[in-house]
Design a protein around this motif. Sequence first.
Motif, PDB file in Angstrom:
ATOM      1  N   ILE A 255      28.609  20.306  54.113  1.00  0.00           N
ATOM      2  CA  ILE A 255      28.982  18.935  54.501  1.00  0.00           C
ATOM      3  C   ILE A 255      30.021  18.966  55.620  1.00  0.00           C
ATOM      4  CG2 ILE A 255      30.107  16.823  53.696  1.00  0.00           C
ATOM      5  CD1 ILE A 255      28.917  17.444  50.900  1.00  0.00           C
ATOM      6  N   LEU A 256      31.041  19.832  55.471  1.00  0.00           N
ATOM      7  CA  LEU A 256      32.094  19.914  56.483  1.00  0.00           C
ATOM      8  C   LEU A 256      31.542  20.363  57.831  1.00  0.00           C
ATOM      9  CD1 LEU A 256      34.935  21.539  54.336  1.00  0.00           C
ATOM     10  CD2 LEU A 256      34.921  19.218  55.278  1.00  0.00           C
ATOM     11  N   CYS A 257      30.638  21.340  57.795  1.00  0.00           N
ATOM     12  CA  CYS A 257      30.060  21.848  59.037  1.00  0.00           C
ATOM     13  C   CYS A 257      29.220  20.771  59.714  1.00  0.00           C
ATOM     14  CB  CYS A 257      29.220  23.088  58.758  1.00  0.00           C
ATOM     15  SG  CYS A 257      28.471  23.819  60.244  1.00  0.00           S
ATOM     16  N   ARG A 258      28.425  20.060  58.946  1.00  0.00           N
ATOM     17  CA  ARG A 258      27.569  19.015  59.503  1.00  0.00           C
ATOM     18  C   ARG A 258      28.413  17.937  60.189  1.00  0.00           C
ATOM     19  NH1 ARG A 258      25.293  16.739  54.949  1.00  0.00           N
ATOM     20  NH2 ARG A 258      24.063  18.646  54.774  1.00  0.00           N
ATOM     21  N   ASP A 278      21.429  25.903  64.552  1.00  0.00           N
ATOM     22  CA  ASP A 278      21.342  26.807  63.398  1.00  0.00           C
ATOM     23  C   ASP A 278      22.681  26.971  62.691  1.00  0.00           C
ATOM     24  OD1 ASP A 278      18.698  27.221  64.059  1.00  0.00           O
ATOM     25  OD2 ASP A 278      19.099  29.036  65.225  1.00  0.00           O
ATOM     26  N   MET A 279      23.722  26.345  63.215  1.00  0.00           N
ATOM     27  CA  MET A 279      25.075  26.584  62.712  1.00  0.00           C
ATOM     28  C   MET A 279      25.232  26.183  61.252  1.00  0.00           C
ATOM     29  SD  MET A 279      27.896  27.936  63.600  1.00  0.00           S
ATOM     30  CE  MET A 279      27.625  27.976  65.390  1.00  0.00           C
ATOM     31  N   GLU A 280      24.693  25.035  60.896  1.00  0.00           N
ATOM     32  CA  GLU A 280      24.855  24.560  59.521  1.00  0.00           C
ATOM     33  C   GLU A 280      24.228  25.536  58.530  1.00  0.00           C
ATOM     34  OE1 GLU A 280      23.307  20.860  56.802  1.00  0.00           O
ATOM     35  OE2 GLU A 280      23.874  20.431  58.878  1.00  0.00           O
ATOM     36  N   GLU A 281      23.031  26.029  58.833  1.00  0.00           N
ATOM     37  CA  GLU A 281      22.359  26.987  57.944  1.00  0.00           C
ATOM     38  C   GLU A 281      23.125  28.293  57.871  1.00  0.00           C
ATOM     39  OE1 GLU A 281      19.344  28.629  55.444  1.00  0.00           O
ATOM     40  OE2 GLU A 281      20.047  26.610  55.899  1.00  0.00           O
ATOM     41  N   PHE A 282      23.639  28.745  59.016  1.00  0.00           N
ATOM     42  CA  PHE A 282      24.407  29.988  59.045  1.00  0.00           C
ATOM     43  C   PHE A 282      25.671  29.869  58.205  1.00  0.00           C
ATOM     44  CE2 PHE A 282      27.849  32.469  61.070  1.00  0.00           C
ATOM     45  CZ  PHE A 282      27.354  33.749  60.858  1.00  0.00           C
ATOM     46  N   VAL A 283      26.424  28.809  58.403  1.00  0.00           N
ATOM     47  CA  VAL A 283      27.670  28.602  57.660  1.00  0.00           C
ATOM     48  C   VAL A 283      27.377  28.433  56.166  1.00  0.00           C
ATOM     49  CG1 VAL A 283      29.601  27.015  57.319  1.00  0.00           C
ATOM     50  CG2 VAL A 283      28.919  27.674  59.630  1.00  0.00           C
ATOM     51  N   ALA A 287      28.974  30.834  53.270  1.00  0.00           N
ATOM     52  CA  ALA A 287      29.746  30.300  52.143  1.00  0.00           C
ATOM     53  C   ALA A 287      29.178  30.774  50.811  1.00  0.00           C
ATOM     54  CB  ALA A 287      29.758  28.772  52.202  1.00  0.00           C
ATOM     55  N   LEU A 288      27.858  30.801  50.702  1.00  0.00           N
ATOM     56  CA  LEU A 288      27.224  31.242  49.458  1.00  0.00           C
ATOM     57  C   LEU A 288      27.552  32.702  49.152  1.00  0.00           C
ATOM     58  CD1 LEU A 288      25.303  30.598  47.104  1.00  0.00           C
ATOM     59  CD2 LEU A 288      23.411  31.305  48.579  1.00  0.00           C
ATOM     60  N   PRO A 331      21.025  45.064  58.819  1.00  0.00           N
ATOM     61  CA  PRO A 331      21.439  44.331  60.024  1.00  0.00           C
ATOM     62  C   PRO A 331      21.238  42.814  59.903  1.00  0.00           C
ATOM     63  CG  PRO A 331      20.120  46.251  60.603  1.00  0.00           C
ATOM     64  CD  PRO A 331      20.039  46.109  59.116  1.00  0.00           C
ATOM     65  N   GLY A 332      20.199  42.399  59.193  1.00  0.00           N
ATOM     66  CA  GLY A 332      19.945  40.973  59.051  1.00  0.00           C
ATOM     67  C   GLY A 332      20.984  40.271  58.193  1.00  0.00           C
ATOM     68  N   LEU A 333      21.637  41.024  57.283  1.00  0.00           N
ATOM     69  CA  LEU A 333      22.665  40.444  56.425  1.00  0.00           C
ATOM     70  C   LEU A 333      24.051  40.669  56.985  1.00  0.00           C
ATOM     71  CD1 LEU A 333      21.274  41.660  52.970  1.00  0.00           C
ATOM     72  CD2 LEU A 333      21.054  39.375  53.982  1.00  0.00           C
ATOM     73  N   ASN A 334      24.202  41.692  57.807  1.00  0.00           N
ATOM     74  CA  ASN A 334      25.522  42.049  58.328  1.00  0.00           C
ATOM     75  C   ASN A 334      26.133  40.917  59.153  1.00  0.00           C
ATOM     76  OD1 ASN A 334      27.628  43.973  58.627  1.00  0.00           O
ATOM     77  ND2 ASN A 334      26.908  44.416  60.692  1.00  0.00           N
ATOM     78  N   ARG A 335      25.304  40.053  59.713  1.00  0.00           N
ATOM     79  CA  ARG A 335      25.795  38.942  60.539  1.00  0.00           C
ATOM     80  C   ARG A 335      26.643  37.961  59.726  1.00  0.00           C
ATOM     81  NH1 ARG A 335      21.602  34.516  60.837  1.00  0.00           N
ATOM     82  NH2 ARG A 335      22.200  34.280  63.011  1.00  0.00           N
ATOM     83  N   TYR A 336      26.442  37.936  58.412  1.00  0.00           N
ATOM     84  CA  TYR A 336      27.201  37.020  57.572  1.00  0.00           C
ATOM     85  C   TYR A 336      28.589  37.560  57.250  1.00  0.00           C
ATOM     86  CZ  TYR A 336      22.599  34.959  56.918  1.00  0.00           C
ATOM     87  OH  TYR A 336      21.363  34.391  57.139  1.00  0.00           O
TER      88      TYR A 336
END
Length: 336
Positions: A255-258, A278-283, A287-288, A331-336
Motif C-alpha cells: 500500500i505504501l509503495c503504491r 514493476d516497483m510495487e511487485e518488487f517491493v 517485504a515478504l 541469481p533470480g532471488l539475490n535481487r531481493y
Amino acid sequence: DRYTEFTNVDKSIFWAAYYNLSIITLNNRILDLEMSYRYWREAMDFWESDMIQEEYRQTGKSPLGHLNRWIIAEEFMDDAPPEIKDAFCQLAKRLYEEERTNKADPLAIDSEIYGGYLRMQAISGEKTFDEIVDEYFDYYQKKIRTEFDLDNLSTEDFYFIINTPLITEDWLRHGSDPRKSKMIMRTFHENLQQFWQMKHGSTPFINEFFALWCSKIIRYLDTTQEKESCICQLILRRQLPTYLHSVMVMKLTEILCREAVRANASLFSDIKDIPLEDMEEFVRKCALLHDLGKTKITDIINTQTRKITDREFVAIKNHPNFGADILSLDPGLNRY
C-alpha cells in the motif's frame, strides 16, 4: 557407577543424553567434532562393558541403535580427522554387514545404515560420490515403488521417505554432473510433495523437515516462481508467526509503495534496474522475504514471550545475513 540403580525410564534418559551430545549438538555445531566423538566413544565403551552386555542379553534391546545409524550418515564426516574417519568407517562397515546377514532382501536394509556405508566408501576412496549417488538413488527408486501405507508407516519407512533425499543432496554437492543432480532432486521433490499431500496433518517434526528440505531444493528448481513458493513454504513450515508477520508487512508495504509511486514517482528515480511499473511487485516480494533469516534462528529464542537477553538479541541481529545467504543461492532471488 550407579547405573544399576536406575529405573528403566532413567536408563533410557541416560542413553538419550549420549545421543543428544553426540548427534543433535553436533548437527547444530554447538560442540566441536572431537568432543562429539569423545562422547560417542564413551557411550560405546560403556555399552561394551560386561554389566551392560549382560543386561542386553536379557532384554535384547540396544540403546545405541539410533545413535550409530545416524552418526555414520552425518555430513561432518568429510572433514573429520583420520582417527575419527577410521572409527566411523569401521562402524559403518560392521552395521552394514550385520544388516546383510540379518536381512535377505537388500531393500529391507535400513536406509541410514546403507547410506552411511556408501558415504564411508566415498570418504575412504573406495568409490566416488557420483558412484554412491547412483547406487543410493537406485535403491531409493526400487524401494519407493513398493506399496507404502501412508496411514500406517513403520518408523523405518517414515525415516526412509524423509531422510534419503537429505542424505543424497549432501552427496550431490560433491558430484560432477549438474543435470543429473537436478533430475534426482526434482524426483525427490515430487515424491515428497505427494507424501505431504497424502499424509494429511502435520507435526512440528514434519514441518521442521519440510522447512529444511525447502532450503535445500531451492537451487535445483527451474523458475523464480517455484523458488519463491518454496521460500514461502520454508517460512510457513519453520515459523508460522514469522510468516504471518511477513504477510502483514508485505500488505502494508504494498500500500505504501503504491501511494508513494502515485504521489511522487521521483522518489524511485535512483533505482535504475527496476522499472517503475514493476516497483510495487518488487517491493512486495522484498517485504515478504525480509525476515527469511529468522528461520535459521533457534525456536528457543524466536518463540520467547519474555524479554530476550543481550546474547539472544545478538543472535537475532544476524537474521538479515542469514536471509541474504539463502537468497544468494540463486541469481533470480539475490535481487531481493
